[in-house]
Structures are given as C-alpha cells and as structure tokens.
Design a protein around this motif. Structure first.
Motif, PDB file in Angstrom:
ATOM      1  N   VAL A  85       0.837  -1.212   0.000  1.00 35.23           N
ATOM      2  CA  VAL A  85       0.000   0.000   0.000  1.00 35.23           C
ATOM      3  C   VAL A  85       0.865   1.253   0.000  1.00 35.23           C
ATOM      4  O   VAL A  85       0.594   2.211  -0.740  1.00 35.23           O
ATOM      5  CB  VAL A  85      -0.952  -0.012   1.217  1.00 35.23           C
ATOM      6  N   PHE A  86       1.912   1.256   0.834  1.00 34.52           N
ATOM      7  CA  PHE A  86       2.837   2.393   0.869  1.00 34.52           C
ATOM      8  C   PHE A  86       3.446   2.631  -0.512  1.00 34.52           C
ATOM      9  O   PHE A  86       3.516   3.773  -0.985  1.00 34.52           O
ATOM     10  CB  PHE A  86       3.940   2.134   1.896  1.00 34.52           C
ATOM     11  N   SER A  87       3.859   1.559  -1.167  1.00 38.76           N
ATOM     12  CA  SER A  87       4.488   1.680  -2.488  1.00 38.76           C
ATOM     13  C   SER A  87       3.504   2.217  -3.527  1.00 38.76           C
ATOM     14  O   SER A  87       3.860   3.066  -4.347  1.00 38.76           O
ATOM     15  CB  SER A  87       5.033   0.318  -2.933  1.00 38.76           C
ATOM     16  N   ILE A  88       2.271   1.722  -3.497  1.00 34.66           N
ATOM     17  CA  ILE A  88       1.269   2.153  -4.475  1.00 34.66           C
ATOM     18  C   ILE A  88       1.015   3.649  -4.368  1.00 34.66           C
ATOM     19  O   ILE A  88       1.063   4.390  -5.372  1.00 34.66           O
ATOM     20  CB  ILE A  88      -0.042   1.366  -4.287  1.00 34.66           C
ATOM     21  N   PHE A  89       0.745   4.141  -3.164  1.00 34.37           N
ATOM     22  CA  PHE A  89       0.454   5.567  -3.009  1.00 34.37           C
ATOM     23  C   PHE A  89       1.696   6.430  -3.253  1.00 34.37           C
ATOM     24  O   PHE A  89       1.581   7.557  -3.759  1.00 34.37           O
ATOM     25  CB  PHE A  89      -0.139   5.846  -1.632  1.00 34.37           C
ATOM     26  N   SER A  90       2.883   5.914  -2.923  1.00 32.89           N
ATOM     27  CA  SER A  90       4.122   6.652  -3.194  1.00 32.89           C
ATOM     28  C   SER A  90       4.332   6.802  -4.697  1.00 32.89           C
ATOM     29  O   SER A  90       4.686   7.890  -5.182  1.00 32.89           O
ATOM     30  CB  SER A  90       5.322   5.934  -2.573  1.00 32.89           C
ATOM     31  N   GLY A 222      -7.123  -1.958   6.893  1.00 29.16           N
ATOM     32  CA  GLY A 222      -7.990  -0.943   6.292  1.00 29.16           C
ATOM     33  C   GLY A 222      -7.639   0.447   6.765  1.00 29.16           C
ATOM     34  O   GLY A 222      -7.631   1.408   5.982  1.00 29.16           O
ATOM     35  N   ALA A 223      -7.316   0.577   8.045  1.00 31.50           N
ATOM     36  CA  ALA A 223      -6.919   1.870   8.596  1.00 31.50           C
ATOM     37  C   ALA A 223      -5.613   2.355   7.983  1.00 31.50           C
ATOM     38  O   ALA A 223      -5.437   3.565   7.736  1.00 31.50           O
ATOM     39  CB  ALA A 223      -6.788   1.775  10.113  1.00 31.50           C
ATOM     40  N   PHE A 228      -2.297   5.912   4.633  1.00 34.80           N
ATOM     41  CA  PHE A 228      -1.330   6.145   3.562  1.00 34.80           C
ATOM     42  C   PHE A 228      -1.936   6.972   2.433  1.00 34.80           C
ATOM     43  O   PHE A 228      -1.234   7.750   1.780  1.00 34.80           O
ATOM     44  CB  PHE A 228      -0.795   4.821   3.021  1.00 34.80           C
ATOM     45  N   SER A 229      -3.232   6.810   2.185  1.00 33.21           N
ATOM     46  CA  SER A 229      -3.895   7.639   1.175  1.00 33.21           C
ATOM     47  C   SER A 229      -3.824   9.109   1.558  1.00 33.21           C
ATOM     48  O   SER A 229      -3.523   9.973   0.723  1.00 33.21           O
ATOM     49  CB  SER A 229      -5.351   7.194   1.020  1.00 33.21           C
TER      50      SER A 229
END
Length: 280
Positions: A85-90, A222-223, A228-229
């Motif tokens: 998730v971190f990678s996707i939003f980054s 989910g949180a 991250f979003s």
C-alpha cells in the motif's frame, strides 16, 4: 433484521452527530475559533465511537475478542500489505508530481512536512500520529470495523464497498462549508472538482475493502490504507495547488477502477470474498 436495524442506526447516528457538530460552527459563525474548531472535530470521531459503542452493546464476548484482534493484530496483514500500500500511493504521488510539474506546468508542492522531517527526523512519529488520528482512528473502527461486514453479507463485495464509499463521502458534507478544509477550498475553485470527491471516495473504498479481504478482514490494514492515502496523497505534499490535488485524485481513480475491474472478473478474488463471508 436486528443486525440490519443496528446498521441503519449506526449510519443514522454517525451522520447526524457529525453533521450537527460540523454545521454548528458554520451557523453560529464561529469557524476557526477555538470553540468552533473543537465542536467541528468533536463530530469527526463519530464513526469510530458509534461503531465501538454498538460492538460493545451487541457483540458476544467471542465476537468482541475477534473484533479487537482484527483492529490491532499484525498477523492478519503481515508486513507485505503495508509495504504494498505504501508503495502504491508513493508511486501515484511521484508520477503525479512529475506529470504536473514537468508536463502540465503546475507549481511544485511545498512539501512542508517533508522539509520538517529532513530537518528533524524525530518528527516522523509525530507526523504518523497526526495522520492516524486525522482519519483512520476517528473513522475506521466504524466504517470498516463495524459496517463493512454487514454490507458485504447483504449486498456483495462491490456494491457494499461503493455504498459505504458513498456514505463516507456525504459524511464529509460539513467540510465543504468549513474554511481551511480541503473540500471547502475545492468548492471555492470548482463545483465539479468538489463533487468529484464523491466518486473518488467510493473508488477508494473499493481499494480499502480489497485490502481488508486480502488480509482476512484486518481492520488495522484498512486503517493503514486510509492513513497512507491521506499521508502520501496530501499531507506530506502540502501545500499544493488545487490542480495538483485533482491530478492526484484522477490518477488514483484510474488505479482504483482497474482494481475494481479485477474484483469483478477474478474468480480467485471472488472465492476469497466467499471464504471471508463465512466469518462475518
């Protein structure tokens, strides 16, 4: 029927609480004052508070134990999903900055938080704490923690995710009338851009639900998607132009639409949803 009525009660109390607290400062003309700010943010915790209240009131001891394990245990999501998730939003934010600045000629985001962190790395825990409190902790004990399971059982994965995303979006109604909020700024610039927050949150909800299923219904996961979003898509980049904000939003929406198509056509994912429904 009892679970359905409890779910309706959750949404009704949550929306009413937040809207009342959100609009009182606007109606009384005290937005921006200490008391007005306190009242406004007092309404922001409604989803989690109402969700937790109903959990304590209606769940059995075993159900409460399972609920809080999914809230705080790392074993459900392991380490790979936070990294994914971190990678996707980054990547999304990096691509958007490149396109916005180098191709479209937008101003470079100010990135005040990043400059502060570079100057003092000890600020990292504070930045993460602010990001957790300003959304995930206030909301996710209710949205994903309580409501999502009930909606998936009743409507299926996609309809439940989109419906929860729509409710999540209109829950922010008071933000559009409160100076200093991102939604207020969008509304001043463009009604269309302001309204686009509704489908963007509906699609983000699909992504949150996707990770929720993939991590065996981890509320913590989910949180983290929510955090991250916010953190990588807005907070670390602030201040930035409304044009850059919308570019990031549109690129996110494209990614979420692709993911949504995957959830529609993937037999493997459908089987994963069916497996998790057994425990809802």
């Amino acid at each position: 029927m009892k679970k359905r009525s409890n779910l309706i009660l959750f949404f009704a109390i949550t929306l009413a609480w937040t809207w009342i607290c959100g609009f009182i400062p606007v109606i009384l003309g005290i937005t921006g004052t200490p008391i007005g700010t306190f009242i406004f943010y007092f309404g922001g915790g409604a989803p989690s508070v109402v969700g937790l209240f109903i959990v304590f009131l209606t769940y059995s001891r075993a159900e409460r134990r399972d609920y809080f394990k999914r809230c705080f245990s790392l074993k459900y999501m392991e380490w790979k999903w936070p990294l994914i998730v971190f990678s996707i939003f980054s990547i999304i934010s990096t691509v958007c900055i490149y396109i916005g600045v180098n191709i479209l000629g937008y101003d470079m985001p100010g990135m005040d938080y990043i400059h502060a962190i570079i100057g003092n790395p000890l600020m990292v825990p504070l930045v993460i704490l602010i990001s957790l409190v300003s959304g995930p902790l206030n909301e996710e004990f209710g949205w994903r923690g309580y409501a999502l399971d009930k909606l998936i059982v009743r409507f299926g994965f996609l309809k439940a995710s989109l419906l929860l995303g729509f409710i999540w979006a209109i829950w922010h109604l008071a933000w559009y009338f409160t100076p200093g909020q991102a939604q207020y700024n969008l509304l001043q610039d463009s009604l269309f851009d302001a309204l686009m927050m509704v489908p963007s949150l509906m699609l983000l909800s699909v992504f949150v639900s996707f990770v929720y299923i993939k991590t065996k219904r981890s509320i913590l996961a989910g949180a983290l998607v929510h955090m991250f979003s916010n953190l990588l898509g807005s907070q670390l980049l602030s201040p930035y132009s409304s044009e850059m904000s919308m570019l990031i939003r549109y690129v996110k929406m494209i990614f979420f639409i692709i993911l949504m198509l995957y959830t529609i056509f993937s037999k493997k994912f459908k089987s994963e949803v069916a497996e998790q429904i057994k425990y809802m």
